[in-house]
Each structure stands twice: as structure tokens, then as C-alpha cells.
Write a protein that holds these residues in place. Structure first.
Motif, mmCIF file in Angstrom:
data_model
loop_
_atom_site.group_PDB
_atom_site.id
_atom_site.type_symbol
_atom_site.label_atom_id
_atom_site.label_comp_id
_atom_site.label_asym_id
_atom_site.label_seq_id
_atom_site.Cartn_x
_atom_site.Cartn_y
_atom_site.Cartn_z
ATOM 1 N N SER A 153 26.964 32.246 22.740
ATOM 2 C CA SER A 153 27.468 30.883 22.638
ATOM 3 C C SER A 153 27.613 30.225 24.000
ATOM 4 N N LEU A 154 28.161 30.957 24.968
ATOM 5 C CA LEU A 154 28.381 30.368 26.289
ATOM 6 C C LEU A 154 27.083 30.213 27.072
ATOM 7 N N LEU A 155 26.177 31.171 26.929
ATOM 8 C CA LEU A 155 24.868 31.002 27.568
ATOM 9 C C LEU A 155 24.140 29.805 26.977
ATOM 10 N N ALA A 156 24.221 29.654 25.647
ATOM 11 C CA ALA A 156 23.584 28.509 24.986
ATOM 12 C C ALA A 156 24.231 27.202 25.430
ATOM 13 N N ALA A 157 25.550 27.197 25.562
ATOM 14 C CA ALA A 157 26.248 25.983 25.986
ATOM 15 C C ALA A 157 25.777 25.537 27.372
ATOM 16 N N ALA A 158 25.700 26.496 28.299
ATOM 17 C CA ALA A 158 25.250 26.168 29.649
ATOM 18 C C ALA A 158 23.798 25.695 29.630
ATOM 19 N N ALA A 159 22.959 26.336 28.795
ATOM 20 C CA ALA A 159 21.551 25.931 28.701
ATOM 21 C C ALA A 159 21.423 24.537 28.104
ATOM 22 N N ALA A 160 22.206 24.238 27.072
ATOM 23 C CA ALA A 160 22.141 22.919 26.437
ATOM 24 C C ALA A 160 22.523 21.826 27.430
ATOM 25 N N ARG A 161 23.569 22.083 28.189
ATOM 26 C CA ARG A 161 24.020 21.097 29.182
ATOM 27 C C ARG A 161 22.946 20.854 30.241
ATOM 28 N N GLU A 162 22.333 21.926 30.745
ATOM 29 C CA GLU A 162 21.331 21.777 31.790
ATOM 30 C C GLU A 162 20.052 21.141 31.246
ATOM 31 N N LEU A 163 19.684 21.481 30.024
ATOM 32 C CA LEU A 163 18.531 20.820 29.404
ATOM 33 C C LEU A 163 18.777 19.320 29.289
ATOM 34 N N GLY A 164 19.974 18.964 28.857
ATOM 35 C CA GLY A 164 20.324 17.550 28.756
ATOM 36 C C GLY A 164 20.262 16.846 30.098
ATOM 37 N N GLN A 196 24.597 30.110 37.479
ATOM 38 C CA GLN A 196 25.820 29.651 36.842
ATOM 39 C C GLN A 196 26.637 30.767 36.182
ATOM 40 N N ILE A 197 26.010 31.901 35.923
ATOM 41 C CA ILE A 197 26.697 32.956 35.171
ATOM 42 C C ILE A 197 28.025 33.378 35.809
ATOM 43 N N PRO A 198 28.102 33.643 37.113
ATOM 44 C CA PRO A 198 29.409 34.034 37.685
ATOM 45 C C PRO A 198 30.499 32.984 37.474
ATOM 46 N N GLU A 199 30.136 31.702 37.646
ATOM 47 C CA GLU A 199 31.113 30.630 37.460
ATOM 48 C C GLU A 199 31.547 30.532 36.002
#
Length: 475
Positions: free
Chosen positions: A113-124, A272-275
């Protein structure tokens, strides 16, 4: 066939709920009267939420030269909509990530879920979407329906065990048993919570990117969420080499992204993973537990499949465990034809419901008679070596069986024809390289390849026709 939502509407007390302070924030946002002062007052009533908001405002994502020390200034910096969506994200992950006594693998779910959230934000961001934190929230909650299902039926995911690492199998499992998937359950829960209509829409279509065209209103938004889950799966599975090309193809089809854009996205997520781990107190990198899941997945698939078949054919409520001897070919150790026949039928039917692409390879040893004559009593040992060599060249999640005396069958999930050809050619090369030693020198394996893909450019009527297609294509 849609999921029956009556158990959700009739048992709302057992479903996950938004923490009280977040209920008030959602109500404030929906009223249209949200302002910095009222929002700051509500967030300040929750010390943990206040700390997370300040931590995010000071994170490298915003790269501020001066430290943000007050909640009001953080909200000014982030903006009202962003703050509301971030508050929801922090609050829900905190309140729902505790694992209950159930079959659902919560650490894996939140990692995805969190990896997807970060990916969705960056894709946007790369596609110039404006509501980036709403994308983050939608990406984060796209699998929230799994928690809803788990709360209503604590044993529902137990049979999946290690197969939960393969997200498409989770969805197929849900469709088989419930007539629908967690995306439908999650959309209902999102609407029940009163979240934004676009967030609910993105959750509902998170596994169906073709529901909206890119040019449609919200089309790009919901497709960002669709692709974000695919990217998260790629990272969770350890970024297998073969899967990179498949990710390129999916990114092109879903959002029109180039391979270089995908490479940039993966590199960004690694940074972004560490943050993200610090902000959400969740480990996102591969763990020993996750490695164990990958190793166990294909093995536990066998028992799961037997239960699938038993339920779908009305044989029994719960099937006995299939014996290792029946599940595996005694000579080569790979899956047996007895097991694979049932699995192919089940996979074919589920793929039709889930809109999934499947490819099948047939790898035939054409000179088996010559090899047996040369090897004599060592023929079985040679076939076992062939099987091990082929299996070592497969990707995580691919399945191989001994289809008959001199033919191996390989099932490739989510693999279009072009990719299946590449894998097939690699397997043929590996098989052909093995030689039997004779008095006159080495006798190399002569190997033929057959391939058929269902759900890409061709839809077969049934699994038998699909396998016949691979036989016909043998060369």
C-alpha cells in the motif's frame, strides 16, 4: 458478477472505521468550510497526528531551507487539501496496521500500500496532476477492501498463505469465492467513510485500468492508481529481470510512459523508501519473511488449487491435502500433469473473469528415443536435470510440469506473447545445451517450442483449445 455487499452493509460495526478526529476532518472537508484555523485545531487535538504532519512538512519531499515548527505554518506550506489527505493517510495506517488473528498478511499489505501510494504520487507529479496527496491517499487505500473482508471473515485469506505475495492471485481467489474482489469492497468502504468521490472511483477501478480512457475526466488520475499497484508488486517481488520489460509494457499501455520514465520512477522510489519508512513506521524493503513467502508461494499454490477446484465443482467444502507424490512428477520433481490439468482449467476460467493474460509453453525433447538409447538407466536422471535447468530459468510465479514423457509445460501468468517468446527461447537454449555422453561424443538435446497466449490478441474458448494452440504452434 459483482461482489455481494450485503454482509458489509449489515455488519458495519465489524468493519474498520476512521478514527474520531479524522471523521471530523472529513466532515469539515465535505462541508466546504475548511480553513487553516479550524483544520489546525482538529489536527492539534491528536498529538501523534500533529507530529506526523510536522515531520512530513520538514521531510526532503518539500526541501524547505528553514525548519517548520508550527502546525499552522505546516498547513500553509502543504495547503488545505494536501493536509487533509495526508492526515487521513497517517491516521489510517496508524490505526489499521496492527495485525489481528487472521489469515491476512498485514505487513505485506501495508508494504504494498505504501509503495503504491508513493508511486501514485510520483506518477501524478510527472504527468502534471494537481492533487498529488489525493493520489497518494487513493494509492494507499486501493487494497483497503482486503482489511474489510478480513474483518468480516477472519479465516478468508488463510488458505492463501504465502501466495499473498502474488497480488493477482489474491484477486483471483476473491473472485472465485465471492464473485468480486477487494477493489469493490474497498470502494464501498471508502464511500461509507465519506471520502472524496474520485478516491472511491480510483479504488473501485484499481485493477481495471481500461475502465476510463486517459482523455476522460479523472482518467489519468485513476490510471495512476492502477499502475501504482503494478509498480509496487514489481518492487515487492524483488525486481526480477524479466519483469522489468513487462513493467515497461504495462506502463506504456496504462499511461503511455516510456521505459526511461519507468526507470526514473523506480530510482525515485528507492530514494524515497527510507523517508517513507520513517514517516509511516513500516519497513518497505525486502525482509527475510518476504523471501520465505516467495520461496513457498508455488508450493502452497498446489493445495490452494485443489481447494479451488473442489469448491467450484461442488465436490466438497474442503478438500484433503494433495499428496506430494500426486502433486509432483516422481522422476523430475516438477509439478505433475495430474495436478497441472486441474490448475490450467481453473487458471483459464479465473483469467477470463479477472481480465488476465496467460501464456503457456510446451517444450518437447524431440530426440528422446536417441537419448534414452545413449543413456540407458540414466535416462531419468537426465530428464530430472532437464527439469531443474528449465526451472532455474523461470521467473517467480511461473509454473512448470512434466506434461508427458518428453514434454514440459510452463504456465506464465500476466505474460503477453512477445515476452513469452523471449522466455521460451531462453528455455529452449537451456534445454538444448544439455548433452548425453556417448562413445561417439556428446548427443545434444533437440528441443521444439510451442506457445499460445490467451487474453492478449486471441481469446480461446476453453483451456483444451488453448493447449491445442500451443501444440499446433510447436516448431
Amino acid at each position: 458478477m459483482a461482489i455481494d455487499l450485503s454482509p458489509f452493509t449489515d455488519n458495519t460495526a465489524r468493519l474498520p472505521s476512521i478514527p474520531r478526529v479524522m471523521t471530523k476532518i472529513v466532515e469539515l472537508a465535505r462541508s466546504g468550510d475548511v480553513d487553516i484555523q479550524s483544520l489546525a485545531r482538529l489536527i492539534a487535538s491528536d498529538p501523534a497526528l500533529t507530529a506526523k504532519t510536522l515531520q512530513f512538512a520538514n521531510s526532503p519531499m518539500y526541501a524547505n531551507e528553514q525548519k517548520i515548527e508550527t502546525l499552522r505554518r505546516a498547513i500553509v506550506l502543504l495547503g488545505l487539501d494536501t493536509t487533509v489527505n495526508l492526515a487521513l493517510s497517517f491516521s489510517l495506517t496508524s490505526s489499521l496496521k496492527e495485525q489481528t488473528q487472521s489469515g491476512l498478511h498485514y505487513p505485506l499489505l501495508w508494504r504494498r500500500s505504501l509503495l503504491a501510494a508513493a508511486a501514485a504520487r510520483e506518477l501524478g507529479r510527472s504527468l502534471k496532476e494537481r492533487a498529488l496527496e489525493e493520489l497518494f491517499l487513493a494509492g494507499l487505500l486501493q487494497d483497503i477492501g482486503m482489511i474489510a473482508i478480513d474483518r468480516l471473515y477472519p479465516d478468508f485469506y488463510t488458505d492463501l498463505r504465502s501466495d499473498q505475495v502474488f497480488h493477482e492471485r489474491v484477486r483471483e481467489y476473491e473472485i472465485e469465492r465471492m464473485g468480486g474482489d477487494h477493489a469493490e469492497a474497498g470502494a464501498w468502504l471508502s464511500k461509507h467513510w465519506g471520502l472524496a468521490a474520485r478516491t472511491t472511483l480510483a479504488i473501485a477501478t484499481s485493477h481495471r485500468p481500461n475502465t476510463f480512457a486517459l482523455s476522460d475526466i479523472d482518467g489519468q488520475f485513476v490510471r495512476c492508481v492502477c499502475l501504482s499497484g503494478i509498480v509496487a508488486d514489481y518492487l515487492i517481488l524483488g525486481e526480477p529481470v524479466d519483469a522489468r520489460k513487462q513493467l515497461y509494457l504495462k506502463a506504456q499501455r496504462v499511461l503511455g510512459l516510456s521505459a526511461s520514465k519507468v526507470d526514473d520512477l523506480i530510482a525515485f522510489l528507492h530514494e524515497q523508501i527510507p523517508e517513507m519508512e520513517s514517516l509511516f513506521d513500516v519497513k518497505l524493503t525486502e525482509s527475510a519473511n518476504q523471501s520465505d513467502l516467495l520461496e513457498q508461494a508455488n508450493e502452497t499454490l498446489a493445495e490452494l488449487n485443489l481447494q479451488n477446484l473442489s469448491r467450484s465443482r461442488g465436490q466438497a467444502k474442503k478438500a484433503p491435502k494433495i499428496d506430494h507424490e500426486k502433486r509432483h512428477d516422481p522422476v523430475t520433481g516438477v509439478f505433475s500433469r495430474e495436478f497441472m490439468n486441474g490448475f490450467l482449467l481453473d487458471s483459464f476460467n479465473l483469467a477470463g473473469r479477472a481480465g488476465r493474460v496467460l501464456s503457456v509453453l510446451l517444450i518437447e525433447i524431440k530426440n528422446i528415443k536417441t537419448l534414452r538409447k545413449v543413456l540407458g538407466d540414466q535416462s531419468d536422471t537426465f530428464l530430472a536435470a532437464q527439469a531443474q535447468e528449465l526451472q532455474s530459468k523461470l521467473r517467480a510465479g511461473d509454473m512448470i510440469c512434466r506434461y508427458n514423457d518428453n514434454t514440459f509445460l510452463v504456465l506464465l501468468h500476466d505474460t503477453v506473447e512477445d515476452d513469452a517468446k523471449v522466455i521460451g527461447q531462453r528455455l529452449v537454449a537451456a534445454s538444448s545445451a544439455l548433452a548425453a555422453q556417448s562413445r561417439k561424443g556428446p548427443v545434444f538435446t533437440e528441443t521444439a517450442l510451442g506457445l499460445a497466449t490467451h487474453g492478449d490478441n486471441v481469446d480461446f474458448n476453453n483451456s483444451d483449445e488453448w493447449i491445442d494452440g500451443a501444440n499446433t504452434a510447436m516448431h
